[in-house]
Design an enzyme around this catalytic site. Sequence first.
Site, mmCIF file in Angstrom:
data_model
loop_
_atom_site.group_PDB
_atom_site.id
_atom_site.type_symbol
_atom_site.label_atom_id
_atom_site.label_comp_id
_atom_site.label_asym_id
_atom_site.label_seq_id
_atom_site.Cartn_x
_atom_site.Cartn_y
_atom_site.Cartn_z
ATOM 1 N N SER A 8 32.070 85.806 13.940
ATOM 2 C CA SER A 8 31.071 85.144 13.090
ATOM 3 C C SER A 8 31.630 84.957 11.692
ATOM 4 C CB SER A 8 29.806 86.004 13.011
ATOM 5 O OG SER A 8 30.012 87.136 12.179
ATOM 6 N N ASP A 9 31.191 83.893 11.024
ATOM 7 C CA ASP A 9 31.433 83.839 9.593
ATOM 8 C C ASP A 9 30.573 84.926 8.962
ATOM 9 O OD1 ASP A 9 32.315 83.126 7.104
ATOM 10 O OD2 ASP A 9 31.834 80.999 7.314
ATOM 11 N N TRP A 10 30.947 85.359 7.768
ATOM 12 C CA TRP A 10 30.286 86.494 7.133
ATOM 13 C C TRP A 10 28.839 86.157 6.807
ATOM 14 C CZ3 TRP A 10 34.683 87.164 8.867
ATOM 15 C CH2 TRP A 10 35.442 88.327 8.695
#
Length: 738
Positions: free
Chosen positions: A264-266
């Site tokens: 996932s992106d942060w």
Amino acid sequence: MKKNLLKILVLSTWALFAQAQNLIPVYLDDTQLIEARVEDALARMILEEKIAMIHAQSKFSSPGVSRLGIPELWMTDGPHGIRPEVLWDEWDQAGWTNDSCIAFPALSCLSSSWDKNLALLYGRSIGEEARYRNKTVLLGPGVNLYRSPLNGRNFEYMGEDPYLASQMVVPYVKGVQQNGVAACVKHYALNNQETDRHGVNVVVSDRALYEIYLPAFKAAVQEGEAWAIMGAYGKYKGQQCCHNEYLLKDILRDEWDFDGVVISDWGGVHQTEQAIFNGLDLEYGTWTDGLTMGKTNAYDAYYLAAPYYKMIKEGKVGTKELDEKVRNILRLSFRTAMNRNKPYGSFGTDKHAKASREIAEGGIVLLKNDNDLLPISLKSNTRIAVIGENAIKMMTVGGGSSSLKVKYEISPLEGIKNRVGDAVEVVYARGYVGDAESDYNGVKSGQDLHDNRTAEELLKEAIEVAKKADVVIFIGGLNKSKHQDCEGSDRLTLDLPYNQNNIITELAKVNKKLVFINISGNAVAMPFVKKVPAIVQGWYLGSETGNALASVLMGDVNPSGKLSFTFPVTIEDNSAEAIGEFGLEGEVHYKEDIFVGYRYNDKEKIKALFPFGHGLSYTTFNYGKITADSNVMNVDGSITLNIPITNTGSRDGAEVVQLYVQDVKSTLVRPMKELKGFEKVFLKAGKTKVVSFTLTKEALSYFDDVKHEWIAESGKFTLYIGTSSEDIKQTFSFKLTK
């Protein structure tokens, strides 16, 4: 791989037993051995260890299984250099003294080199830096398509054309992974604006998705064999891209057979159940109440942590999906952190600095050069005026997650002074004050750019300096501040900031030998274009910025870069802006469909300020007559074209030969031309080389979103050979038959 899983499991189980007992030698290939080790490790893990492995334990790491000797995974931001260390649980700098990296040029520069060898060099070099710092995953490269010049993050990406981005991303990925470091290709998918980036829902046809926005990701996965991919922040079909069933399962896993890790992106995860079932493997950066309050073990509150564990214990979900996630993570670990044959890497070396400079020089684009003002002719009494804040401002700090703490950065002014020496007088004037700040995320550049003079005083000084100079170099453009080239915000206008248009216009009045160097990762408006004889696109060039620019300005290097995106005259000439569907909150409709960039210009007969693929040289090239092995191509065959290119000038140089394809008559509407081949060829003065292109049906196909398949229709096709999307030198027609 999925088709052979049962065979691999049987072989691997026996192989592991036999190897442990020293009964027989093992004859499995590397893939089978990794799968064997994955299954063995998975079988030994308990539920709590599996849950722990699929989410972060700090800002940039996730746990392994110490009981089994499985190490942690460590991420690092790229894609232009290795991010400095931050504290375990905070964004503040860790205060290390040995984490200053070499900054490489922005990917917008790399893509504008049109040089696959430089892409490999880039990936290999940055991969060595990541490996030395003991990073498992490099969070890059980015390949989201350039839909609008107002997207604040375009500088991190590879331009507006899916074929160009596809060709450039593959060697980058391979170069990184040669070091036992995973390239994490981002942001999958449709991350084409920063406005409302966590919530915006993109509505786009399947055809545009497959023809425009997915090809670079597909190439990275299938040709580059990327080991990781990062989900985008926004939504598609109403689901977050980080746990999107259609993108992650139907396309990435089932159609492309991706066997790597989806990260996932942060902060990109929003829901536990979708994260379980829709293809996400590893959750990072989720903002939970516990985390923002600094609660101990706040990471246990992540969507794939305690909530997932609780659902399993209560019997609401099984462990099939969990085991698949852990398999993917273990496979990544065996390819990287547990790969005993990976090299040691190197960091901040002269070799990497040299690579950074070579990439920068290869991507710099000479946009205009009336009366051969460039290269600058140096004499002992030459006086050069350098004007503009970007001549002195560090550009490696800022812009978002790509902000770096660098070992050094040569400014344009410093590079010019170094190159010309003491015999040539170089006088500097600020011209304007833009962003005087000198730190980002705690990284301090050490510069103090504050200036209390008024705009009128600064302009007056610049004019006086320009009047007395033999040549004026104005170094302006954008910077990495909010609403310019910066993650988290989009640009508000195509215009140059800080009243630069007026400054450039006034300088042109007092000195006709004016060079404008545009430092940016985006197109800008240039209403002064007819008044300025020489224009250079300078990008964000990394540690060797000044040296690279000076080498081109003084003619040590012949410029060979070509634009990887269109410079429009006005913002209304861009398709996304023309339909009013960019930078909206809530939902954005990609009504321009497949007509992005030069495709839109061709369709609407709009002449660009500087077209896609454009770039001048200090020498000249002649394009000879096209020859082909046939003028009829069978759908299952191929056709090969040959075209002689001659350097007709007095300087050695490189030319990018571009091949565009037109389907003359098709069932579905198609662009007038689409890039389907290019070759960067270096030629000594007076020399000729024959450039060859071989096309198969893939280059002639369109995506039918009703049939959900790629189709190459029989009929007439026209091939265009040119130096840009607008400058066509030769054409060739042939028929495709069934």
